[in-house]
Design a protein around this motif. Structure first.
Motif, PDB file in Angstrom:
ATOM      1  N   GLU A  34     -15.400   0.427   9.544  1.00 40.51           N
ATOM      2  CA  GLU A  34     -14.274   0.122   8.674  1.00 40.51           C
ATOM      3  C   GLU A  34     -13.284   1.274   8.665  1.00 40.51           C
ATOM      4  O   GLU A  34     -13.648   2.429   8.826  1.00 40.51           O
ATOM      5  CB  GLU A  34     -14.765  -0.170   7.254  1.00 40.51           C
ATOM      6  N   ALA A  35     -12.021   0.929   8.454  1.00 33.78           N
ATOM      7  CA  ALA A  35     -10.960   1.931   8.425  1.00 33.78           C
ATOM      8  C   ALA A  35     -10.605   2.244   6.991  1.00 33.78           C
ATOM      9  O   ALA A  35      -9.752   1.623   6.388  1.00 33.78           O
ATOM     10  CB  ALA A  35      -9.727   1.388   9.156  1.00 33.78           C
ATOM     11  N   GLU A  36     -11.292   3.248   6.429  1.00 35.95           N
ATOM     12  CA  GLU A  36     -11.144   3.487   4.999  1.00 35.95           C
ATOM     13  C   GLU A  36     -10.658   4.897   4.647  1.00 35.95           C
ATOM     14  O   GLU A  36     -10.702   5.285   3.493  1.00 35.95           O
ATOM     15  CB  GLU A  36     -12.485   3.247   4.295  1.00 35.95           C
ATOM     16  N   VAL A  37     -10.217   5.671   5.639  1.00 37.06           N
ATOM     17  CA  VAL A  37      -9.892   7.066   5.352  1.00 37.06           C
ATOM     18  C   VAL A  37      -8.829   7.199   4.274  1.00 37.06           C
ATOM     19  O   VAL A  37      -8.989   7.927   3.308  1.00 37.06           O
ATOM     20  CB  VAL A  37      -9.426   7.784   6.641  1.00 37.06           C
ATOM     21  N   ASN A  38      -7.708   6.498   4.406  1.00 37.08           N
ATOM     22  CA  ASN A  38      -6.633   6.633   3.443  1.00 37.08           C
ATOM     23  C   ASN A  38      -6.476   5.392   2.578  1.00 37.08           C
ATOM     24  O   ASN A  38      -5.451   5.171   1.974  1.00 37.08           O
ATOM     25  CB  ASN A  38      -5.300   6.939   4.149  1.00 37.08           C
ATOM     26  N   ARG A  39      -7.493   4.562   2.519  1.00 33.62           N
ATOM     27  CA  ARG A  39      -7.443   3.375   1.685  1.00 33.62           C
ATOM     28  C   ARG A  39      -8.156   3.687   0.375  1.00 33.62           C
ATOM     29  O   ARG A  39      -9.353   3.459   0.253  1.00 33.62           O
ATOM     30  CB  ARG A  39      -8.164   2.208   2.355  1.00 33.62           C
ATOM     31  N   THR A  40      -7.449   4.177  -0.594  1.00 37.74           N
ATOM     32  CA  THR A  40      -8.087   4.431  -1.875  1.00 37.74           C
ATOM     33  C   THR A  40      -8.458   3.128  -2.546  1.00 37.74           C
ATOM     34  O   THR A  40      -9.458   3.044  -3.236  1.00 37.74           O
ATOM     35  CB  THR A  40      -7.153   5.250  -2.776  1.00 37.74           C
ATOM     36  N   SER A  41      -7.675   2.092  -2.308  1.00 39.38           N
ATOM     37  CA  SER A  41      -7.998   0.743  -2.757  1.00 39.38           C
ATOM     38  C   SER A  41      -6.986  -0.195  -2.142  1.00 39.38           C
ATOM     39  O   SER A  41      -5.946   0.214  -1.641  1.00 39.38           O
ATOM     40  CB  SER A  41      -7.940   0.630  -4.285  1.00 39.38           C
ATOM     41  N   GLN A  42      -7.282  -1.484  -2.171  1.00 41.57           N
ATOM     42  CA  GLN A  42      -6.325  -2.452  -1.660  1.00 41.57           C
ATOM     43  C   GLN A  42      -5.082  -2.503  -2.532  1.00 41.57           C
ATOM     44  O   GLN A  42      -4.068  -3.080  -2.156  1.00 41.57           O
ATOM     45  CB  GLN A  42      -6.988  -3.840  -1.583  1.00 41.57           C
ATOM     46  N   ALA A  43      -5.175  -1.925  -3.718  1.00 41.26           N
ATOM     47  CA  ALA A  43      -4.034  -1.931  -4.627  1.00 41.26           C
ATOM     48  C   ALA A  43      -3.104  -0.743  -4.380  1.00 41.26           C
ATOM     49  O   ALA A  43      -2.123  -0.551  -5.094  1.00 41.26           O
ATOM     50  CB  ALA A  43      -4.512  -1.915  -6.064  1.00 41.26           C
ATOM     51  N   THR A  44      -3.434   0.085  -3.356  1.00 45.14           N
ATOM     52  CA  THR A  44      -2.579   1.228  -3.041  1.00 45.14           C
ATOM     53  C   THR A  44      -1.143   0.764  -2.875  1.00 45.14           C
ATOM     54  O   THR A  44      -0.872  -0.225  -2.213  1.00 45.14           O
ATOM     55  CB  THR A  44      -3.044   1.897  -1.740  1.00 45.14           C
ATOM     56  N   THR A  45      -0.217   1.478  -3.507  1.00 47.46           N
ATOM     57  CA  THR A  45       1.183   1.110  -3.376  1.00 47.46           C
ATOM     58  C   THR A  45       1.926   2.192  -2.616  1.00 47.46           C
ATOM     59  O   THR A  45       1.620   3.372  -2.717  1.00 47.46           O
ATOM     60  CB  THR A  45       1.827   0.917  -4.769  1.00 47.46           C
ATOM     61  N   TYR A  46       2.917   1.756  -1.856  1.00 43.46           N
ATOM     62  CA  TYR A  46       3.766   2.669  -1.099  1.00 43.46           C
ATOM     63  C   TYR A  46       5.204   2.424  -1.538  1.00 43.46           C
ATOM     64  O   TYR A  46       5.587   1.284  -1.814  1.00 43.46           O
ATOM     65  CB  TYR A  46       3.586   2.446   0.406  1.00 43.46           C
ATOM     66  N   ASP A  47       5.988   3.479  -1.597  1.00 45.78           N
ATOM     67  CA  ASP A  47       7.338   3.398  -2.123  1.00 45.78           C
ATOM     68  C   ASP A  47       8.259   2.630  -1.185  1.00 45.78           C
ATOM     69  O   ASP A  47       8.488   3.039  -0.039  1.00 45.78           O
ATOM     70  CB  ASP A  47       7.864   4.812  -2.351  1.00 45.78           C
ATOM     71  N   VAL A  48       8.796   1.518  -1.677  1.00 47.28           N
ATOM     72  CA  VAL A  48       9.655   0.672  -0.859  1.00 47.28           C
ATOM     73  C   VAL A  48      10.914   1.417  -0.429  1.00 47.28           C
ATOM     74  O   VAL A  48      11.371   1.295   0.715  1.00 47.28           O
ATOM     75  CB  VAL A  48      10.021  -0.626  -1.614  1.00 47.28           C
ATOM     76  N   ALA A  49      11.485   2.210  -1.324  1.00 44.70           N
ATOM     77  CA  ALA A  49      12.701   2.949  -0.983  1.00 44.70           C
ATOM     78  C   ALA A  49      12.456   3.930   0.159  1.00 44.70           C
ATOM     79  O   ALA A  49      13.301   4.091   1.052  1.00 44.70           O
ATOM     80  CB  ALA A  49      13.228   3.687  -2.212  1.00 44.70           C
ATOM     81  N   THR A  50      11.291   4.573   0.152  1.00 42.13           N
ATOM     82  CA  THR A  50      10.955   5.511   1.233  1.00 42.13           C
ATOM     83  C   THR A  50      10.796   4.777   2.555  1.00 42.13           C
ATOM     84  O   THR A  50      11.271   5.237   3.607  1.00 42.13           O
ATOM     85  CB  THR A  50       9.664   6.272   0.888  1.00 42.13           C
ATOM     86  N   ILE A  51      10.117   3.634   2.526  1.00 40.48           N
ATOM     87  CA  ILE A  51       9.935   2.828   3.732  1.00 40.48           C
ATOM     88  C   ILE A  51      11.280   2.360   4.281  1.00 40.48           C
ATOM     89  O   ILE A  51      11.588   2.534   5.467  1.00 40.48           O
ATOM     90  CB  ILE A  51       9.024   1.622   3.437  1.00 40.48           C
ATOM     91  N   MET A  52      12.097   1.765   3.414  1.00 38.40           N
ATOM     92  CA  MET A  52      13.394   1.250   3.842  1.00 38.40           C
ATOM     93  C   MET A  52      14.306   2.382   4.313  1.00 38.40           C
ATOM     94  O   MET A  52      14.988   2.253   5.336  1.00 38.40           O
ATOM     95  CB  MET A  52      14.045   0.496   2.684  1.00 38.40           C
ATOM     96  N   GLY A  53      14.287   3.484   3.572  1.00 37.31           N
ATOM     97  CA  GLY A  53      15.127   4.604   3.955  1.00 37.31           C
ATOM     98  C   GLY A  53      14.768   5.159   5.320  1.00 37.31           C
ATOM     99  O   GLY A  53      15.640   5.516   6.112  1.00 37.31           O
ATOM    100  N   GLY A  54      13.460   5.231   5.610  1.00 35.33           N
ATOM    101  CA  GLY A  54      13.021   5.747   6.896  1.00 35.33           C
ATOM    102  C   GLY A  54      13.360   4.837   8.051  1.00 35.33           C
ATOM    103  O   GLY A  54      13.853   5.284   9.097  1.00 35.33           O
ATOM    104  N   LEU A  55      13.120   3.548   7.901  1.00 35.14           N
ATOM    105  CA  LEU A  55      13.338   2.626   9.014  1.00 35.14           C
ATOM    106  C   LEU A  55      14.809   2.259   9.192  1.00 35.14           C
ATOM    107  O   LEU A  55      15.259   2.020  10.317  1.00 35.14           O
ATOM    108  CB  LEU A  55      12.483   1.372   8.831  1.00 35.14           C
ATOM    109  N   TYR A  56      15.559   2.238   8.099  1.00 36.82           N
ATOM    110  CA  TYR A  56      16.999   1.990   8.222  1.00 36.82           C
ATOM    111  C   TYR A  56      17.757   3.276   8.523  1.00 36.82           C
ATOM    112  O   TYR A  56      18.899   3.230   8.963  1.00 36.82           O
ATOM    113  CB  TYR A  56      17.532   1.325   6.949  1.00 36.82           C
ATOM    114  N   GLY A  57      17.113   4.426   8.301  1.00 37.23           N
ATOM    115  CA  GLY A  57      17.731   5.704   8.617  1.00 37.23           C
ATOM    116  C   GLY A  57      17.342   6.176  10.000  1.00 37.23           C
ATOM    117  O   GLY A  57      18.015   5.893  10.992  1.00 37.23           O
ATOM    118  N   ASP A  58      16.216   6.879  10.101  1.00 35.65           N
ATOM    119  CA  ASP A  58      15.762   7.382  11.402  1.00 35.65           C
ATOM    120  C   ASP A  58      15.322   6.273  12.349  1.00 35.65           C
ATOM    121  O   ASP A  58      15.376   6.425  13.570  1.00 35.65           O
ATOM    122  CB  ASP A  58      14.595   8.355  11.217  1.00 35.65           C
TER     123      ASP A  58
END
Length: 282
Positions: free
Chosen positions: A3-27
């Protein structure tokens, strides 16, 4: 199964949408370090190396991406960790943020720059769609996952941040910018040297290239292609899934696949050949 669990603290882990969008629409590229365990990646590496040999021995099994460099499209069930990859919280968060909740996985394969691979010309993986050129919207993503630690002499991936928005003026086949644009890309260029367990997401429209592999090692990289509704990249691929395998998949994943159900898997003859890469950089 590992299983791939190194950075999965839980399935409820949230990631910042603004950071994701900023990175992919920026760089045009973002990453997550340590997303998968070394043991999980080792298993993936074993699967890829076996599949690569099989593809090389099958007519049409591996398509050239330049001297000493191949791309191989595979079936999801060819690798033991497909479900882990496709349902990883960061992968799903990135897809939902950029492509919307109805995103579809349309492709899985791997890229192999072997020892002796040369610089590719700067390019996009396919022509920019109207959604991006006129609508300024990204409607597809490519996730990349290395199976080895990458070093400078191994032909690392090189990207020119922000160039997903470049208009294809003077581009050959709408994918290859004119050589007079190269100094701009080289000025912006970033070489990516991920480690085992890292994963990245990028727009395949961001101008990039594989660099020369001066080492004595191959550099396998898994590729997962994902579309927003209305994108047509599925037409370039043949995502086959057996009925028996499909029935075992989580329903939450089933709805995010573009697929052809089959009783037995058929060999894939890769249709998306990028002719301009065959000779390497001139």
């Amino acid at each position: 199964m590992i299983e791939a669990e190194v950075n999965r603290t839980s399935q409820a882990t949230t990631y910042d949408v603004a950071t994701i969008m900023g990175g992919l629409y920026g760089d045009g590229i973002i990453g997550l370090k340590g997303a998968f365990s070394p043991e999980w990646v080792q298993q993936l590496d074993e699967d890829i190396r076996l599949l690569y040999q099989e593809a090389l021995n099958r007519p049409g099994g591996a398509v050239g991406r330049g001297p000493k460099r191949h791309y191989v499209e595979i079936h999801p069930e060819d690798i033991r960790g497909f479900v882990d990859l496709a349902t990883h919280p960061w992968v799903t968060a990135v897809c939902e943020a950029v492509l919307g909740p109805a995103y579809k996985i349309v492709e899985i394969g791997f890229d192999i720059p072997n020892p002796g691979a040369v610089h590719q010309p700067w390019h996009r993986d396919f022509p920019a769609p109207a959604d991006t050129i006129t609508g300024r919207r990204l409607n597809s993503l490519a996730f990349n996952l290395t199976t080895v630690d990458v070093y400078e002499d191994m032909g690392p991936f090189e990207v020119a941040p922000g160039t997903q928005w470049d208009l294809p003026v003077g581009f050959e086949h709408e994918m290859f910018p004119p050589k007079e644009s190269y100094p701009r890309y080289e000025e912006r260029a970033q070489r990516k040297m991920p480690r085992i367990g890292d994963i990245s997401a990028r727009s395949a429209l961001t101008i990039h290239r594989g660099t020369a592999n001066y080492s004595d090692k191959m550099r396998p990289t898994l590729v997962l292609g994902v579309d927003a509704p209305g994108a047509n990249n599925a037409e370039r691929h043949d995502l086959q899934i057996t009925r028996a395998y499909f029935e075992k998949l989580p329903q939450s994943l089933q709805q995010h696949l573009t697929y052809r159900l089959v009783d037995e898997l058929e060999p894939i003859f890769q249709a998306h050949s990028i002719e301009g890469l065959m000779m390497g950089e001139a």
